[in-house]
Design a protein around this motif. Structure first.
Motif, PDB file in Angstrom:
ATOM      1  N   ALA A 158       0.807  -1.219   0.000  1.00  0.00           N
ATOM      2  CA  ALA A 158       0.000   0.000   0.000  1.00  0.00           C
ATOM      3  C   ALA A 158       0.836   1.263   0.000  1.00  0.00           C
ATOM      4  N   ALA A 159       2.093   1.188   0.427  1.00  0.00           N
ATOM      5  CA  ALA A 159       2.939   2.380   0.420  1.00  0.00           C
ATOM      6  C   ALA A 159       3.151   2.899  -1.000  1.00  0.00           C
ATOM      7  N   GLY A 160       3.054   2.024  -1.986  1.00  0.00           N
ATOM      8  CA  GLY A 160       3.151   2.481  -3.363  1.00  0.00           C
ATOM      9  C   GLY A 160       2.023   3.432  -3.717  1.00  0.00           C
ATOM     10  N   LEU A 161       0.842   3.183  -3.170  1.00  0.00           N
ATOM     11  CA  LEU A 161      -0.280   4.092  -3.402  1.00  0.00           C
ATOM     12  C   LEU A 161      -0.040   5.417  -2.698  1.00  0.00           C
ATOM     13  N   ASP A 162       0.542   5.372  -1.500  1.00  0.00           N
ATOM     14  CA  ASP A 162       0.902   6.617  -0.818  1.00  0.00           C
ATOM     15  C   ASP A 162       1.821   7.460  -1.702  1.00  0.00           C
ATOM     16  N   LEU A 163       2.789   6.800  -2.335  1.00  0.00           N
ATOM     17  CA  LEU A 163       3.720   7.521  -3.196  1.00  0.00           C
ATOM     18  C   LEU A 163       3.007   8.087  -4.421  1.00  0.00           C
ATOM     19  N   CYS A 164       2.126   7.308  -5.029  1.00  0.00           N
ATOM     20  CA  CYS A 164       1.396   7.803  -6.202  1.00  0.00           C
ATOM     21  C   CYS A 164       0.560   9.038  -5.848  1.00  0.00           C
ATOM     22  N   LEU A 165      -0.113   8.999  -4.711  1.00  0.00           N
ATOM     23  CA  LEU A 165      -0.911  10.157  -4.282  1.00  0.00           C
ATOM     24  C   LEU A 165      -0.013  11.362  -4.020  1.00  0.00           C
ATOM     25  N   HIS A 166       1.169  11.101  -3.477  1.00  0.00           N
ATOM     26  CA  HIS A 166       2.128  12.185  -3.252  1.00  0.00           C
ATOM     27  C   HIS A 166       2.534  12.823  -4.578  1.00  0.00           C
ATOM     28  N   MET A 167       2.776  12.009  -5.600  1.00  0.00           N
ATOM     29  CA  MET A 167       3.166  12.555  -6.900  1.00  0.00           C
ATOM     30  C   MET A 167       2.005  13.305  -7.551  1.00  0.00           C
ATOM     31  N   ILE A 168       0.797  12.792  -7.384  1.00  0.00           N
ATOM     32  CA  ILE A 168      -0.381  13.496  -7.921  1.00  0.00           C
ATOM     33  C   ILE A 168      -0.513  14.866  -7.266  1.00  0.00           C
ATOM     34  N   ARG A 169      -0.283  14.918  -5.969  1.00  0.00           N
ATOM     35  CA  ARG A 169      -0.359  16.203  -5.264  1.00  0.00           C
ATOM     36  C   ARG A 169       0.742  17.146  -5.753  1.00  0.00           C
ATOM     37  N   SER A 174      -3.367  19.611  -3.893  1.00  0.00           N
ATOM     38  CA  SER A 174      -4.029  18.775  -2.887  1.00  0.00           C
ATOM     39  C   SER A 174      -5.468  18.427  -3.258  1.00  0.00           C
ATOM     40  N   LEU A 175      -6.173  19.333  -3.936  1.00  0.00           N
ATOM     41  CA  LEU A 175      -7.575  19.080  -4.264  1.00  0.00           C
ATOM     42  C   LEU A 175      -7.708  17.867  -5.177  1.00  0.00           C
ATOM     43  N   VAL A 176      -6.902  17.825  -6.227  1.00  0.00           N
ATOM     44  CA  VAL A 176      -6.946  16.692  -7.158  1.00  0.00           C
ATOM     45  C   VAL A 176      -6.476  15.419  -6.455  1.00  0.00           C
ATOM     46  N   ALA A 177      -5.415  15.526  -5.651  1.00  0.00           N
ATOM     47  CA  ALA A 177      -4.901  14.349  -4.943  1.00  0.00           C
ATOM     48  C   ALA A 177      -5.918  13.824  -3.947  1.00  0.00           C
ATOM     49  N   ALA A 178      -6.631  14.720  -3.273  1.00  0.00           N
ATOM     50  CA  ALA A 178      -7.649  14.280  -2.313  1.00  0.00           C
ATOM     51  C   ALA A 178      -8.775  13.522  -3.008  1.00  0.00           C
ATOM     52  N   GLU A 179      -9.165  13.970  -4.197  1.00  0.00           N
ATOM     53  CA  GLU A 179     -10.191  13.255  -4.953  1.00  0.00           C
ATOM     54  C   GLU A 179      -9.683  11.898  -5.413  1.00  0.00           C
ATOM     55  N   ALA A 180      -8.403  11.817  -5.790  1.00  0.00           N
ATOM     56  CA  ALA A 180      -7.819  10.533  -6.172  1.00  0.00           C
ATOM     57  C   ALA A 180      -7.772   9.588  -4.985  1.00  0.00           C
ATOM     58  N   ALA A 181      -7.451  10.113  -3.810  1.00  0.00           N
ATOM     59  CA  ALA A 181      -7.437   9.289  -2.608  1.00  0.00           C
ATOM     60  C   ALA A 181      -8.837   8.801  -2.275  1.00  0.00           C
ATOM     61  N   ARG A 182      -9.807   9.674  -2.427  1.00  0.00           N
ATOM     62  CA  ARG A 182     -11.194   9.294  -2.142  1.00  0.00           C
ATOM     63  C   ARG A 182     -11.648   8.189  -3.099  1.00  0.00           C
ATOM     64  N   ALA A 183     -11.248   8.281  -4.349  1.00  0.00           N
ATOM     65  CA  ALA A 183     -11.616   7.250  -5.324  1.00  0.00           C
ATOM     66  C   ALA A 183     -11.009   5.899  -4.960  1.00  0.00           C
ATOM     67  N   VAL A 186      -8.836   5.600   0.421  1.00  0.00           N
ATOM     68  CA  VAL A 186      -7.701   5.659   1.346  1.00  0.00           C
ATOM     69  C   VAL A 186      -7.515   7.103   1.776  1.00  0.00           C
ATOM     70  N   PRO A 187      -6.859   7.329   2.920  1.00  0.00           N
ATOM     71  CA  PRO A 187      -6.545   8.706   3.300  1.00  0.00           C
ATOM     72  C   PRO A 187      -5.450   9.265   2.410  1.00  0.00           C
ATOM     73  N   LEU A 188      -5.461  10.579   2.231  1.00  0.00           N
ATOM     74  CA  LEU A 188      -4.422  11.207   1.419  1.00  0.00           C
ATOM     75  C   LEU A 188      -3.068  11.047   2.072  1.00  0.00           C
ATOM     76  N   GLU A 189      -3.020  11.091   3.395  1.00  0.00           N
ATOM     77  CA  GLU A 189      -1.785  10.873   4.130  1.00  0.00           C
ATOM     78  C   GLU A 189      -2.048   9.903   5.260  1.00  0.00           C
ATOM     79  N   ARG A 190      -1.156   8.913   5.405  1.00  0.00           N
ATOM     80  CA  ARG A 190      -1.262   7.969   6.522  1.00  0.00           C
ATOM     81  C   ARG A 190      -0.320   8.372   7.630  1.00  0.00           C
ATOM     82  N   GLU A 191      -0.745   8.128   8.854  1.00  0.00           N
ATOM     83  CA  GLU A 191       0.090   8.455  10.000  1.00  0.00           C
ATOM     84  C   GLU A 191       1.157   7.382  10.168  1.00  0.00           C
ATOM     85  N   GLY A 192       2.393   7.822  10.430  1.00  0.00           N
ATOM     86  CA  GLY A 192       3.469   6.875  10.715  1.00  0.00           C
ATOM     87  C   GLY A 192       4.111   6.325   9.459  1.00  0.00           C
TER      88      GLY A 192
END
Length: 316
Positions: A158-169, A174-183, A186-192
């Motif tokens: 799942a960390a790969g998805l975190d990285l993809c969302l980071h690159m989208i942002r 952040s607005l586009v990345a947040a919509e991608a995360a919602r789709a 998953v959260p846009l940012e995970r704790e830890g």
């Protein structure tokens, strides 16, 4: 339009390949326009993906005019990488293309020489192997991803998805990345970081060494109020000799080992009970809840409360 080329290598991990394809392909800009054009590229038309064979529409030439190249992991990260693949990645890097790896795809970037002198991460299970094979890379096994600007690496699954969302942002905000995360639900940012996932495993015990009985004793007595002198006395060694041998054979100190054993036990209690944090702190051998919270976050990467929210009932 931003073009993302996902490189399909033989023995590719299917989820590592599919995740960036899906994440980027369905990202949309305000108004509904696609944000990315996604290509799957390979050295040969057919790629062995283990349980199935896939056909890649693009050859390695598809990397040349991409804005971003994604390198998924393969099941055996130590397997040799084709020269033409390495050459294509180096050429893309020389052209200024952004290159990112998913999971053990980091090994491919390292083999291409793209991580020399850089900080990088990979799946925690392979972090030691990466550090040993490529000593010119600074391996950080505790984080979800590392962004060096042009070269990025992520941890496993799942960390790969975190990285993809980071690159989208990075690309669209952040607005586009947040919509991608919602789709992706998953959260846009995970704790830890990865530490919260690897902390549940016992430290690697050096088998067949003189310390093995002592390490077992430490695990069994982790809840006791033990000082270095107590541990050395049980081992029949001076404190100085114990410290030297312990570091030689485990890479850490007796008290650090003890803290990790306590945190590991606390993780189990957080997952399987509803005991208050204060009670768990006492149960596992910490002198105060404050000391427990501080040590837990240092080792696991998140607070005890955050860990419980993420993992309570996972093993029930």
């Amino acid at each position: 339009m931003h073009t993302v080329a996902v490189l399909a290598l033989d023995d590719v991990i299917p989820s590592d390949l599919a995740m960036p394809v899906d994440a980027f392909a369905r990202t949309q800009l305000p108004g509904g326009r696609d944000a990315y054009r996604v290509r799957v590229c390979a050295a040969e038309p057919e790629v062995d993906a283990g349980a199935f064979t896939l056909r890649a529409p693009y050859d390695l030439g598809g990397l040349a005019d991409a804005d971003t190249v994604i390198v998924p992991g393969v099941h055996d990260p130590s397997a040799p990488v084709r020269d033409d693949v390495l050459d294509a990645l180096r050429a893309a890097a020389d052209a200024g293309t952004r290159i990112a790896s998913i999971c053990v795809g980091t090994f491919v970037l390292a083999e291409a020489g793209l991580l020399k002198g850089l900080r990088a991460t990979t799946h925690w299970y392979a972090a030691g192997q990466l550090a040993e094979a490529y000593p010119d890379v600074t391996v950080d096994p505790d984080v979800l991803y590392v962004d060096n600007g042009q070269i990025l690496t992520s941890a496993g699954a799942a960390a790969g998805l975190d990285l993809c969302l980071h690159m989208i942002r990075r690309d669209y905000g952040s607005l586009v990345a947040a919509e991608a995360a919602r789709a992706s639900v998953v959260p846009l940012e995970r704790e830890g970081g990865q530490a919260q996932f690897i902390g549940t495993l016992p430290p690697a015990t050096p088998r067949g060494t003189a310390l093995e009985p002592l390490l077992a004793w430490l695990d069994e007595n982790a809840a006791r109020d033990l000082a270095l002198d107590d541990i050395a006395g049980h081992a029949g060694l001076s404190s100085r000799t114990l410290l030297r041998r312990f570091r030689e054979q485990t890479g850490t100190t007796p008290l650090q080992w003890l803290h990790r054993a306590r945190v590991r036990r606390a993780q189990h209690l957080l997952e399987t009970t509803e005991h208050p944090v204060e009670r768990i702190a006492a149960q596992v051998g910490f002198g105060s809840p404050t000391a427990f919270r501080d040590r837990f976050k240092r080792i696991a990467g998140v607070s005890p409360q955050a860990y419980r929210r993420a993992f309570a009932g996972v093993r029930a």
